[in-house]
Each structure stands twice: as structure tokens, then as C-alpha cells.
Design a protein around this motif. Structure first.
Motif, PDB file in Angstrom:
ATOM      1  N   PHE A   1     -50.141 111.268  -1.894  1.00 58.98           N
ATOM      2  CA  PHE A   1     -51.180 111.603  -2.864  1.00 58.98           C
ATOM      3  C   PHE A   1     -50.768 112.727  -3.803  1.00 58.98           C
ATOM      4  N   VAL A   2     -51.256 112.636  -5.030  1.00 59.96           N
ATOM      5  CA  VAL A   2     -51.265 113.747  -5.975  1.00 59.96           C
ATOM      6  C   VAL A   2     -52.745 114.048  -6.165  1.00 59.96           C
ATOM      7  N   ILE A   3     -53.161 115.267  -5.864  1.00 60.71           N
ATOM      8  CA  ILE A   3     -54.572 115.639  -5.928  1.00 60.71           C
ATOM      9  C   ILE A   3     -54.696 116.857  -6.831  1.00 60.71           C
ATOM     10  N   ASP A   4     -55.599 116.781  -7.804  1.00 63.81           N
ATOM     11  CA  ASP A   4     -55.747 117.865  -8.768  1.00 63.81           C
ATOM     12  C   ASP A   4     -57.204 117.938  -9.204  1.00 63.81           C
ATOM     13  N   SER A   5     -57.528 118.949  -9.990  1.00 65.89           N
ATOM     14  CA  SER A   5     -58.874 119.092 -10.535  1.00 65.89           C
ATOM     15  C   SER A   5     -58.789 119.711 -11.918  1.00 65.89           C
ATOM     16  N   CYS A   6     -59.848 119.515 -12.693  1.00 72.78           N
ATOM     17  CA  CYS A   6     -59.893 120.095 -14.030  1.00 72.78           C
ATOM     18  C   CYS A   6     -61.331 120.147 -14.526  1.00 72.78           C
ATOM     19  N   ALA A   7     -61.496 120.700 -15.710  1.00 71.21           N
ATOM     20  CA  ALA A   7     -62.807 120.899 -16.317  1.00 71.21           C
ATOM     21  C   ALA A   7     -62.985 120.000 -17.529  1.00 71.21           C
ATOM     22  N   THR A   8     -64.239 119.816 -17.887  1.00 71.93           N
ATOM     23  CA  THR A   8     -64.526 119.133 -19.148  1.00 71.93           C
ATOM     24  C   THR A   8     -64.621 120.152 -20.287  1.00 71.93           C
ATOM     25  N   SER A   9     -64.898 121.411 -19.954  1.00 69.85           N
ATOM     26  CA  SER A   9     -65.072 122.441 -20.991  1.00 69.85           C
ATOM     27  C   SER A   9     -63.887 123.401 -20.995  1.00 69.85           C
ATOM     28  N   ARG A  10     -63.897 124.274 -21.985  1.00 75.29           N
ATOM     29  CA  ARG A  10     -62.857 125.294 -22.104  1.00 75.29           C
ATOM     30  C   ARG A  10     -63.356 126.667 -21.639  1.00 75.29           C
ATOM     31  N   GLU A  11     -64.592 126.740 -21.193  1.00 73.93           N
ATOM     32  CA  GLU A  11     -65.237 128.022 -20.903  1.00 73.93           C
ATOM     33  C   GLU A  11     -64.538 128.865 -19.850  1.00 73.93           C
ATOM     34  N   GLU A  12     -63.968 128.247 -18.843  1.00 77.64           N
ATOM     35  CA  GLU A  12     -63.403 129.004 -17.718  1.00 77.64           C
ATOM     36  C   GLU A  12     -61.881 128.916 -17.642  1.00 77.64           C
ATOM     37  N   ILE A  13     -61.232 128.406 -18.674  1.00 75.82           N
ATOM     38  CA  ILE A  13     -59.783 128.200 -18.628  1.00 75.82           C
ATOM     39  C   ILE A  13     -59.062 129.470 -18.168  1.00 75.82           C
ATOM     40  N   GLY A  14     -58.190 129.299 -17.179  1.00 72.17           N
ATOM     41  CA  GLY A  14     -57.399 130.395 -16.643  1.00 72.17           C
ATOM     42  C   GLY A  14     -58.057 131.149 -15.503  1.00 72.17           C
ATOM     43  N   ASN A  15     -59.359 130.954 -15.306  1.00 69.74           N
ATOM     44  CA  ASN A  15     -60.063 131.684 -14.246  1.00 69.74           C
ATOM     45  C   ASN A  15     -59.782 131.093 -12.868  1.00 69.74           C
ATOM     46  N   ASP A  16     -59.851 131.961 -11.875  1.00 69.04           N
ATOM     47  CA  ASP A  16     -59.639 131.573 -10.481  1.00 69.04           C
ATOM     48  C   ASP A  16     -60.915 130.926  -9.931  1.00 69.04           C
ATOM     49  N   ILE A  17     -60.843 130.480  -8.693  1.00 72.63           N
ATOM     50  CA  ILE A  17     -61.993 129.884  -8.005  1.00 72.63           C
ATOM     51  C   ILE A  17     -63.112 130.930  -7.931  1.00 72.63           C
ATOM     52  N   TYR A  18     -64.330 130.499  -8.183  1.00 73.39           N
ATOM     53  CA  TYR A  18     -65.509 131.352  -8.128  1.00 73.39           C
ATOM     54  C   TYR A  18     -65.634 131.935  -6.711  1.00 73.39           C
ATOM     55  N   PRO A  19     -65.866 133.253  -6.561  1.00 71.05           N
ATOM     56  CA  PRO A  19     -65.900 133.876  -5.227  1.00 71.05           C
ATOM     57  C   PRO A  19     -66.815 133.188  -4.206  1.00 71.05           C
ATOM     58  N   PRO A  20     -68.045 132.790  -4.557  1.00 66.02           N
ATOM     59  CA  PRO A  20     -68.850 132.076  -3.547  1.00 66.02           C
ATOM     60  C   PRO A  20     -68.215 130.749  -3.104  1.00 66.02           C
ATOM     61  N   ALA A  21     -67.485 130.095  -3.998  1.00 71.21           N
ATOM     62  CA  ALA A  21     -66.781 128.859  -3.628  1.00 71.21           C
ATOM     63  C   ALA A  21     -65.655 129.179  -2.639  1.00 71.21           C
ATOM     64  N   LYS A  22     -64.966 130.290  -2.865  1.00 65.62           N
ATOM     65  CA  LYS A  22     -63.925 130.716  -1.917  1.00 65.62           C
ATOM     66  C   LYS A  22     -64.525 130.984  -0.539  1.00 65.62           C
ATOM     67  N   ARG A  23     -65.686 131.666  -0.531  1.00 67.25           N
ATOM     68  CA  ARG A  23     -66.339 131.966   0.750  1.00 67.25           C
ATOM     69  C   ARG A  23     -66.735 130.682   1.471  1.00 67.25           C
ATOM     70  N   CYS A  24     -67.211 129.705   0.709  1.00 70.84           N
ATOM     71  CA  CYS A  24     -67.606 128.425   1.302  1.00 70.84           C
ATOM     72  C   CYS A  24     -66.396 127.705   1.892  1.00 70.84           C
ATOM     73  N   LEU A  25     -65.293 127.677   1.160  1.00 69.95           N
ATOM     74  CA  LEU A  25     -64.072 127.049   1.669  1.00 69.95           C
ATOM     75  C   LEU A  25     -63.605 127.755   2.945  1.00 69.95           C
ATOM     76  N   SER A  26     -63.609 129.083   2.917  1.00 70.49           N
ATOM     77  CA  SER A  26     -63.189 129.859   4.091  1.00 70.49           C
ATOM     78  C   SER A  26     -64.094 129.590   5.285  1.00 70.49           C
ATOM     79  N   ALA A  27     -65.406 129.504   5.035  1.00 72.69           N
ATOM     80  CA  ALA A  27     -66.361 129.267   6.119  1.00 72.69           C
ATOM     81  C   ALA A  27     -66.117 127.928   6.806  1.00 72.69           C
ATOM     82  N   HIS A  28     -65.524 126.986   6.067  1.00 71.52           N
ATOM     83  CA  HIS A  28     -65.242 125.666   6.630  1.00 71.52           C
ATOM     84  C   HIS A  28     -63.758 125.484   6.972  1.00 71.52           C
TER      85      HIS A  28
END
Length: 158
Positions: free
Chosen positions: A85-112
């Protein structure tokens, strides 16, 4: 027409779904590619032909799509199938280009117990649309944005 995939509480919308383009010649495995004396670069490029390419899409690529990418990578790794597999993600907008994962999303990933690494949000391109076999949007609003970003005609080609 959109295909809908329900995974737990999530409903993903498939914009592009062309698994029929993924094939493996009869009697040929990934290991056979390595045993034919190709150089390492040739081996990787030959293997990439057989890989399933999945792209997750949301508005900013800092929450939902990147979480889906990390979860899918984790599931594939647990199954020992990373080379398929090649697995990737992207945005439809340009608003967050270059930004890291949102901190609450990181916490959710870590919790699981889902591993993640530094991420830089990026916007989908026409090349991405043509390259990936399965494109999953997090909601219908993302599909409307794709039509705006990539052009409605491109989405209707398939």
C-alpha cells in the motif's frame, strides 16, 4: 455516483475507486520481483506498480484525513502488508498548508496507541487525483471543494 463506506461511526465517501487498475500478474509475487536480479531502485519502482494507493481527504489535512491515514498505516503495518500500500492524506483547501497534526488529534491517536510522526498539511493536486486508486473524502463538503479545486470535469472523467 459516490460509494459510501461505513467504518464504525465514520462514513467515508469514495470519489475515485478503481481497484480494477491494481493487478498482479499470475504466478508473480513481490518476492519474485526481488529474485530477478533488478537493482534496488528497479525493485522499488517495479513493486510500486502493484501497490494499492489510498488517499484520505478532508478540509485542512490536520485532523480527520491525517488521522485516517495514520490509522490505516497502523492497521496495514499490524497486518504486515506495508509493501502492498501507498497511504497518504491531503486537504481540499490551502488554509493549513505546512501545519502539523492538530494537538487534539495527536492526543486521540496516542490514546488509541496509533503511532504518528511529524506531518505537513498539503493540498490535493490533479496529479494526486490521477495517481491514487482510492480517494476517500471525510464528508460531502470535501467533494464540493474537490470539484472547485480540481475542476468538475476532472471528477466526471471516471
Amino acid at each position: 455516483m459516490l460509494d459510501r463506506f461505513t467504518v464504525g461511526p465514520l462514513t467515508l465517501l469514495a470519489v475515485r475507486y478503481r481497484w480494477s487498475n491494481i493487478y498482479q500478474p499470475v504466478g508473480r509475487s513481490h518476492n519474485a520481483v526481488f529474485s530477478q536480479g533488478f537493482s534496488p531502485v528497479q525493485q522499488r519502482s517495479d513493486l510500486k506498480k502493484y501497490m494499492k494507493k489510498i488517499l484520505f481527504v478532508c478540509h485542512g489535512n490536520i485532523c480527520r484525513s491525517v488521522m485516517a491515514e495514520m490509522v490505516m498505516r497502523h492497521l496495514v503495518a499490524e497486518a504486515g502488508r506495508e509493501d502492498e500500500f501507498v497511504i497518504d492524506s491531503c486537504a481540499t483547501s490551502r488554509e493549513e498548508i505546512g501545519n502539523d497534526i492538530y494537538p487534539p488529534a495527536k492526543r486521540c491517536l496516542s490514546a488509541h496507541s496509533v503511532p504518528f510522526s511529524r506531518h505537513a498539511a498539503r493540498q490535493i493536486t490533479k496529479a494526486n487525483y490521477k495517481e491514487f486508486d482510492l480517494i476517500l473524502c471525510m464528508e460531502e463538503y470535501n467533494i464540493r471543494n474537490l470539484r472547485h479545486t480540481l475542476g468538475a470535469a476532472l471528477l466526471e472523467e471516471d
